[in-house]
Design an enzyme around this catalytic site. Structure first.
Site, PDB file in Angstrom:
ATOM      1  N   ASN A   9       0.871  -1.185   0.000  1.00 26.63           N
ATOM      2  CA  ASN A   9       0.000   0.000   0.000  1.00 26.63           C
ATOM      3  C   ASN A   9       0.903   1.229   0.000  1.00 26.63           C
ATOM      4  O   ASN A   9       1.476   1.575   1.031  1.00 26.63           O
ATOM      5  CB  ASN A   9      -0.883  -0.059   1.262  1.00 26.63           C
ATOM      6  N   LYS A  11       0.107   4.243  -0.263  1.00 23.41           N
ATOM      7  CA  LYS A  11      -0.558   5.411   0.332  1.00 23.41           C
ATOM      8  C   LYS A  11      -0.322   6.651  -0.541  1.00 23.41           C
ATOM      9  O   LYS A  11      -0.226   6.528  -1.755  1.00 23.41           O
ATOM     10  CB  LYS A  11      -0.086   5.606   1.781  1.00 23.41           C
ATOM     11  N   HIS A  95      -9.530   0.905   4.813  1.00 22.76           N
ATOM     12  CA  HIS A  95      -8.261   1.149   5.510  1.00 22.76           C
ATOM     13  C   HIS A  95      -8.501   2.086   6.694  1.00 22.76           C
ATOM     14  O   HIS A  95      -9.333   3.005   6.608  1.00 22.76           O
ATOM     15  CB  HIS A  95      -7.231   1.742   4.536  1.00 22.76           C
ATOM     16  N   GLU A  97      -6.976   4.546   7.759  1.00 23.62           N
ATOM     17  CA  GLU A  97      -6.823   5.976   7.465  1.00 23.62           C
ATOM     18  C   GLU A  97      -8.076   6.533   6.786  1.00 23.62           C
ATOM     19  O   GLU A  97      -8.442   7.683   6.996  1.00 23.62           O
ATOM     20  CB  GLU A  97      -5.554   6.197   6.619  1.00 23.62           C
ATOM     21  N   GLU A 167      -5.639  -5.209  10.436  1.00 26.19           N
ATOM     22  CA  GLU A 167      -4.587  -4.227  10.702  1.00 26.19           C
ATOM     23  C   GLU A 167      -4.883  -3.510  12.020  1.00 26.19           C
ATOM     24  O   GLU A 167      -5.643  -2.527  12.041  1.00 26.19           O
ATOM     25  CB  GLU A 167      -4.531  -3.196   9.574  1.00 26.19           C
ATOM     26  N   GLY A 173       2.223   1.997  10.899  1.00 24.62           N
ATOM     27  CA  GLY A 173       3.156   3.117  10.777  1.00 24.62           C
ATOM     28  C   GLY A 173       3.838   3.498  12.078  1.00 24.62           C
ATOM     29  O   GLY A 173       4.478   4.541  12.167  1.00 24.62           O
ATOM     30  N   SER A 213       3.265  -2.427  10.391  1.00 26.82           N
ATOM     31  CA  SER A 213       4.717  -2.480  10.619  1.00 26.82           C
ATOM     32  C   SER A 213       5.350  -3.831  10.291  1.00 26.82           C
ATOM     33  O   SER A 213       6.260  -4.274  10.994  1.00 26.82           O
ATOM     34  CB  SER A 213       5.046  -2.042  12.050  1.00 26.82           C
TER      35      SER A 213
HETATM   36  P1  PGA Z   1       2.727   0.065   7.751  1.00 29.11           P
HETATM   37  O1  PGA Z   1       1.283   0.282   7.090  1.00 29.11           O
HETATM   38  O2  PGA Z   1       3.290  -1.200   7.160  1.00 29.11           O
HETATM   39  O3  PGA Z   1       3.513   1.273   7.374  1.00 29.11           O
HETATM   40  O4  PGA Z   1       2.519  -0.057   9.233  1.00 29.11           O
HETATM   41  C1  PGA Z   1       0.393  -0.782   6.897  1.00 29.11           C
HETATM   42  C2  PGA Z   1      -0.884  -0.281   6.280  1.00 29.11           C
HETATM   43  O5  PGA Z   1      -1.315   0.824   6.610  1.00 29.11           O
HETATM   44  O6  PGA Z   1      -1.488  -0.968   5.439  1.00 29.11           O
END
Ligand code: PGA
Length: 250
Positions: A9, A11, A95, A97, A167, A173, A213
């Protein structure tokens, strides 16, 4: 048999030139004989140029979002049909976000999910609890209601096109990962929910990815758990070497 999937992803990262450079690197480095389904999700403007580069490869494309209407006065939105017309096979919906920053509700996510599968695309549906939920011991209840109020409204037939991505928000993140045991415990719980709702076959055949992560140094251990069928990778998908080492971590 369910598939192993590693999805990147991206983003809101990478210009056109940067997206093309990363894709070129991935094309050179993702092993041709991998049994893992490799998916990347660039930003909307870069989907088509990247699609032109990967169309004859074993990498496929996901969009990070889509609207549930086909067309019309929805300024700033992109429809599933438009994504399909440029060769997109998967759409990520739900997601954290999108939920927390853009306020996407269970109802909206249910509508979007339905639209994606009705169009014949693969739906990658994301969900997961926040830290307060976990600290309060409510993480199983929260995950159950996130599923029930949105993606579990799909029919059993439509659900064949679904990949789930658990997730935990506190791990996205942050550099903090769920332990392999915490991931396995939640994935087994989700598979049980699938069994109750859609039956044994669907439960066994649905890929459940872990996200939050995942890095080259922890992917192998997380992916070794029986109910973890791969990962949705944010930060580490932006560097070809890191992403490829996660792709090959099974
Ligand atoms: P990350 O993000 O690997 O940077 O923690 C995962 C995601 O948001 O899908």
């Amino acid at each position: 048999m369910r598939k192993n999937i590693v999805a990147g992803n991206w983003k809101m990262n990478k210009t056109l030139e940067e997206s093309q450079a990363l894709t070129k690197d991935l094309l050179a480095k993702v092993p041709a004989n991998t049994n893992t389904n490799v998916i990347i999700a660039p930003t909307f403007p870069n989907l088509y140029p990247v699609q032109e580069m990967i169309k004859d490869s074993n990498i496929s494309l996901a969009a990070q979002n889509a609207h549930f209407e086909e067309s019309g006065a929805f300024t700033g939105e992109v429809s599933v049909e438009m994504l399909q017309s440029v060769g997109i096979e998967t759409v990520i919906i739900g997601h954290s976000e999108r939920r927390s920053i853009f306020g996407e509700s269970h109802d909206l996510l249910a509508q979007k999910s339905s639209k994606v599968v009705k169009a014949g695309l693969q739906l990658m549906f994301c969900f997961g609890e926040v830290l307060e939920d976990r600290k309060a011991g409510k993480h199983f209840d929260v995950v159950k209601s996130q599923l029930e109020e949105s993606v579990f409204q799909l029919t059993a037939d439509d659900f064949k096109q679904v990949v789930l991505a658990y997730e935990p928000v506190w791990a996205i993140g942050t550099g903090e990962t769920a332990s392999p045991e915490q991931a396995q415990e939640m994935h087994a719980f989700i598979r049980d929910l699938l069994k109750d709702k859609y039956g044994e076959d669907t439960a066994e055949n649905t890929s459940i990815l872990y996200g939050g992560s995942v890095k080259p140094n922890n992917a192998k251990e997380i992916f070794s758990k029986p109910d973890v069928d791969g990962g949705l990778i944010g930060g580490a998908s932006l560097k070809a070497d890191d992403f490829v080492s996660i792709v090959t971590a099974f």
